[in-house]
Motif scaffolding. Structure first.
Motif, mmCIF file in Angstrom:
data_model
loop_
_atom_site.group_PDB
_atom_site.id
_atom_site.type_symbol
_atom_site.label_atom_id
_atom_site.label_comp_id
_atom_site.label_asym_id
_atom_site.label_seq_id
_atom_site.Cartn_x
_atom_site.Cartn_y
_atom_site.Cartn_z
ATOM 1 N N THR A 91 -6.492 52.105 -0.041
ATOM 2 C CA THR A 91 -6.120 50.688 0.055
ATOM 3 C C THR A 91 -7.272 49.771 0.439
ATOM 4 O O THR A 91 -7.199 48.565 0.198
ATOM 5 C CB THR A 91 -5.000 50.522 1.090
ATOM 6 N N ALA A 92 -8.316 50.307 1.054
ATOM 7 C CA ALA A 92 -9.461 49.469 1.433
ATOM 8 C C ALA A 92 -10.499 49.382 0.320
ATOM 9 O O ALA A 92 -11.452 48.604 0.419
ATOM 10 C CB ALA A 92 -10.107 49.999 2.712
ATOM 11 N N ARG A 140 -15.055 47.674 -3.769
ATOM 12 C CA ARG A 140 -14.357 46.485 -3.284
ATOM 13 C C ARG A 140 -15.231 45.242 -3.442
ATOM 14 O O ARG A 140 -16.460 45.305 -3.368
ATOM 15 C CB ARG A 140 -13.936 46.660 -1.836
ATOM 16 N N GLY A 177 -12.552 42.114 -0.007
ATOM 17 C CA GLY A 177 -11.790 43.336 0.252
ATOM 18 C C GLY A 177 -10.834 43.731 -0.840
ATOM 19 O O GLY A 177 -10.050 44.679 -0.669
ATOM 20 N N ILE A 213 -19.032 47.343 3.104
ATOM 21 C CA ILE A 213 -18.351 46.629 4.190
ATOM 22 C C ILE A 213 -19.391 46.014 5.128
ATOM 23 O O ILE A 213 -20.542 46.441 5.165
ATOM 24 C CB ILE A 213 -17.422 47.563 4.994
ATOM 25 N N VAL A 254 -13.039 47.044 10.210
ATOM 26 C CA VAL A 254 -12.552 47.000 8.824
ATOM 27 C C VAL A 254 -11.142 47.576 8.775
ATOM 28 O O VAL A 254 -10.897 48.690 9.247
ATOM 29 C CB VAL A 254 -13.477 47.782 7.876
ATOM 30 N N SER A 258 -7.888 49.074 6.896
ATOM 31 C CA SER A 258 -7.316 49.722 5.707
ATOM 32 C C SER A 258 -5.821 49.450 5.742
ATOM 33 O O SER A 258 -5.107 50.012 6.579
ATOM 34 C CB SER A 258 -7.569 51.239 5.728
#
Length: 513
Positions: free
Chosen positions: A198-199, A204, A208, A259, A265, A267
């Protein structure tokens, strides 16, 4: 006046004990130490070393979880090419519920004089080609039925990842990156299954979100990436997100994952790229079309309504994932709250049986490759999984033990004593990737060899031919044993198989290497 040097040694001991007693009495945080100064400290010392005492002294060979001493010893001996046999019969309770019985044939499968397994005693490619049904540009037949499951660089140390990748290259199995993205430590010769969650680490955008352009660039720059796995959930903590604290983000990890350095960060628990099953299928197709690679999904199993919807949409559209990885709720290296690890999602055998039946009743089993994950790194467990319908297995903790993990169960503390699940430079300095990669190779080779030997004893050439009638489970008490088809109430759909020599010696094009 008596000088300090004239005080006897026992006087110093008494002085130290008095100071400890005063410290214990004056502190208010721990009642036991306050009420029982000095002696109370023993309670906390014993509590701290309790797991080690039980592991090495108290528990018997079959008592411990998640892996008992017998299982660990077999992995250690196999990885070091030591004697992994046992004498004087089994020490397992064969009458205990759930005990696995694999049925041998009266006449085993006989290898022909020129059969590939006469010399390559552990060579077992996958019977299916990933992405063949959906006509992907770069379909992929894994050269090994046993492969490395998703464990990221960050969760594991750099030297651990390097060791596994080098060992996977020797063993010709693929290496799943985990959701920490592809690092330089994954680039030592093994095929790669790129895994993301999902992150969207490594693929990305600055805000994000998922970036297809970055995915295409990553695949083009790294031809060793052969498949892409989209994580919907994992067995350790399905449906839960996570936080990567800024304190754990090194410049290298920040660059790899795409990132910022000095920020926590998140997720999320869910994907931002899709929110429905039709959107999921479109997302899979967009990645497969842009990269040319097979794309699959990984999920733990709970409610089945969306699995029903997924298979209905696959029938309706003729599209869908090229492979499905079922992750058992047994958990793995991922740190998780106990409530999730212990109670959320089904163990592998229950979850896989339910999902496989959905695909089977809709005639979809030939369209996907089924991958199993959840304590399958032992011959009997692996063969039971093949009998139930898996085409490949992925192993995580067993792979860690092959390179030195001692099951200290402190993966979540950054204090792994074996240097495997830690970023502490001192702790991982003891790992020799050359040695450890060879041990991982030895373990995989032994595992595949024993899987193949039992397969032949059962009268078959390849594990994909195992059926639900070939494995019994002990039911306990007076129910004796039942075949898997009786326990789980379904029959495995036969896997098309043209023979080991055919799939091992097929002419490989540049896209099938």
């Amino acid at each position: 006046m008596e000088t300090l040097t004239s005080i006897p040694w026992w006087g110093w001991i008494i002085a130290v004990l008095v100071l400890i007693a005063l410290r214990d009495i004056l502190q208010k945080k721990k009642t036991i130490r306050h009420n029982y100064p000095i002696v109370g400290n023993l309670r906390y010392m014993l509590e701290k070393i309790g797991p080690e005492l039980r592991q090495y002294i108290v528990a018997n060979n079959r008592e411990e979880l998640p892996f008992n001493r017998s299982q660990r010893s077999w992995i250690y001996a196999s990885s070091k090419r030591q004697n992994n046999y046992q004498g004087f019969g089994t020490d397992q309770d064969q009458y205990a519920p759930g005990h696995i019985f694999i049925k041998p044939n009266m006449i085993p499968f006989a290898l022909g004089e020129n059969h590939i397994n006469k010399t390559a005693v552990d060579k077992i490619p996958c019977a299916k080609v990933i992405g063949a049904f959906n006509n992907r540009k770069r379909p992929y037949r894994p050269k090994s039925i046993v492969n490395i499951s998703a464990m990221s660089y960050g969760s594991l140390s750099a030297k651990a990842v390097e060791s596994l990748n080098k060992g996977a290259s020797q063993a010709e199995c693929y290496h799943n990156t985990g959701e920490g993205s592809l690092s330089k430590h994954h680039k030592h010769g093994a095929d790669i299954m790129f895994h993301f969650g999902t992150a969207y680490f490594g693929v990305r955008s600055e805000d994000g979100k998922f970036s297809l352009d970055k995915m295409v660039a990553l695949v083009n720059e790294n031809p060793q990436i052969r498949t892409i796995e989209l994580k919907l959930s994992q067995g350790a903590k399905p449906g839960k997100g996570g936080v990567l604290p800024a304190s754990k983000i090194t410049p290298e990890i920040a660059e790899i994952r795409g990132i910022p350095l000095n920020e926590d960060v998140i997720s999320p628990a869910y994907h931002s790229a899709f929110s429905t099953i039709p959107e999921l299928i479109d997302f899979i197709e967009s990645i497969a079309e842009a990269t040319g690679l097979p794309v699959g999904i990984k999920s733990a199993v709970g409610k089945l309504d969306m699995w029903e919807e997924l298979t209905d949409q696959m029938i309706k559209t003729g599209k869908g994932p090229d492979f499905v990885t079922i992750d058992g709720g047994e958990g793995g290296t991922g740190a998780a709250p106990p409530a999730f690890a212990n109670h959320v999602s089904l163990p592998f055998v229950f979850g896989f049986a339910q999902v496989y039946q959905i695909f089977s009743k809709k005639g979809l089993t030939e369209r996907v490759v089924f991958i199993g994950s959840g304590k399958l790194g032992f011959p009997s467990n692996a063969l039971m999984a093949f009998a139930m319908g898996v085409d490949l297995i992925q192993i995580a903790r067993e792979a860690m033990m092959a390179i030195g993990c001692i099951q200290a169960q402190v993966c979540h503390t950054n204090k792994c004593p074996a240097g495997i699940a830690t970023q502490n430079k001192w702790l991982q300095a003891g790992i020799d990737p050359t040695l450890k990669s060879n041990r991982f190779y030895n373990y995989i080779k032994t595992l595949r060899k024993e899987i193949l030997e039992i397969t032949h004893a059962s009268g078959y050439e390849h594990p994909c031919q195992m059926t639900m009638k070939d494995v019994d489970l002990s039911m306990g008490d007076n129910n004796y044993t039942n075949a898997l088809e009786e326990v789980y109430n379904y029959q495995k759909v036969p896997v098309p198989f043209a023979g080991m020599d055919t799939i091992c010696e097929e002419k490989e094009t540049a896209e099938m290497v």
